[in-house]
Design an enzyme around this catalytic site. Structure first.
Site, short mmCIF file in Angstrom:
data_model
loop_
_atom_site.label_atom_id
_atom_site.label_comp_id
_atom_site.label_asym_id
_atom_site.label_seq_id
_atom_site.Cartn_x
_atom_site.Cartn_y
_atom_site.Cartn_z
CE LYS A 11 7.27 0.06 0.30
NZ LYS A 11 6.80 0.97 -0.78
N PRO A 94 12.70 8.39 6.30
CG PRO A 94 12.73 9.30 4.15
CD PRO A 94 13.43 8.30 5.02
CG MET A 95 7.74 9.82 9.45
SD MET A 95 6.88 10.67 10.79
CE MET A 95 5.18 10.19 10.44
N GLY A 96 6.56 9.40 5.04
CA GLY A 96 6.01 9.78 3.75
C GLY A 96 6.99 9.65 2.62
N GLY A 97 7.93 8.72 2.76
CA GLY A 97 8.96 8.58 1.75
C GLY A 97 8.75 7.45 0.76
CG LEU A 99 12.11 4.84 1.55
CD1 LEU A 99 13.26 5.49 2.32
CD2 LEU A 99 12.64 4.17 0.29
N GLY A 101 8.57 2.59 5.92
CA GLY A 101 9.13 2.66 7.27
C GLY A 101 8.16 2.29 8.36
N GLY A 102 6.95 2.87 8.34
CA GLY A 102 5.97 2.56 9.37
C GLY A 102 5.53 1.11 9.33
CG ASP A 136 3.19 -1.44 1.64
OD1 ASP A 136 2.56 -2.07 0.77
OD2 ASP A 136 3.67 -0.31 1.45
#
Length: 283
Positions: A11, A94-97, A99, A101-102, A136
């Site tokens: 996102k 990427p982690m901490g991006g 976006l 992801g997690g 999120d």
């Protein structure tokens, strides 16, 4: 059904306003979630016991603390399901991006395992479970680009143009907690209506976290400055990724061809319905 392969889309926060801080430490916000047709992929295989395995592991993250495993355990605990799963995560985001992801991985685990285990849970129930995992997660469970308020859990679906985006990661991992604890973070942006935000459009959209993140992580500011030479650019979430909106795929390809070493970048198209929902026939 014994196996499933499902996407976990990224996102973007097309805007992010911090309008206040609650007594419990959470921040009140207004944001516009834009789903993308790019993200991670999860592979599920049903087990007849209660074991949950996840491969590969994430360096520095305990197995039981991973959001995918936590989502599976929460689903087992809530439903009383005695089944398990072997899960493989193909990680692209990427982690901490910034976006999601997690959170998206957790949402895909909730929807995917609910389908794999034949559980009678609707999207409302799964979104409520998702909120226990993170603010999120519900937007990914509900699978629509959306205007969000509260801590990000009050969602209203919106229809956005299916623009192209270039997303640039400057090679640093941003600690969200550090950003929200920073004393210089603006926390008093006046709330606006969804209708006004959509009427004003991208030229007026901003991210209240952007100045703080660029101050704490100079590499983010450098990436933002570089990308802004091609098109108006913005930080997503608390970063570290920055993005720009384009009307033509060829424009995105041109920018990607100029990205230097040390940075990662990809192009993606905005979508109003999640690729996860499309894959599950929920669109």
């Amino acid at each position: 059904m014994n196996e499933l392969v499902l996407p976990a889309p990224a996102k973007l926060n097309r805007l992010l306003h911090i309008t206040g801080r609650r007594d419990d430490g959470y921040h009140e916000l207004q944001t516009l979630f834009q789903l993308l047709d790019h993200g991670d992929t999860l592979h599920f295989r049903r087990r007849d016991d209660e074991r949950i395995s996840l491969s590969p592991g994430v360096p520095g993250v305990d197995h039981e603390a991973n959001l995918v495993v936590r989502a599976a355990r929460l689903l087992q605990r809530t439903s009383g399901c005695r089944l398990g799963a072997d899960i493989r995560l193909d990680k692209r985001l990427p982690m901490g991006g910034g976006l999601g992801g997690g959170s998206s991985n957790a949402a895909t685990a909730l929807l995917g395992l609910s389908r794999l285990w034949s559980l009678p849970l609707d999207l409302d129930a799964l979104a409520a479970l998702g909120l226990e995992l993170g603010a999120d997660v519900p937007v990914f469970v509900r699978g629509r680009s959306a205007w969000a308020e509260g801590i990000g859990e009050r969602l209203v679906p919106v229809a956005l143009d299916d623009d192209w985006f270039v997303v640039l990661h400057p090679g640093v991992e941003v600690a969200t907690a550090a950003v929200f604890q920073a004393p210089q973070l603006t926390r008093d942006t006046p709330p606006i209506s969804m209708a006004r935000a959509l009427q004003e459009g991208p030229p007026a959209w901003h991210n209240d976290c952007q100045p703080t993140v660029c101050r704490l992580y100079p590499a983010v500011g450098e990436a933002l400055g570089w990308l802004s030479d091609f098109a108006p650019s913005l930080l997503t979430g608390t970063g570290a990724c920055v993005f720009c909106r384009l009307t033509q795929e060829s424009e995105a390809d041109s920018i990607l061809s100029r990205v230097g070493t040390g940075w990662q970048a990809f192009k993606a198209r905005g979508c109003n319905t999640s690729p996860l929902h499309q894959a599950l026939g929920l669109a």
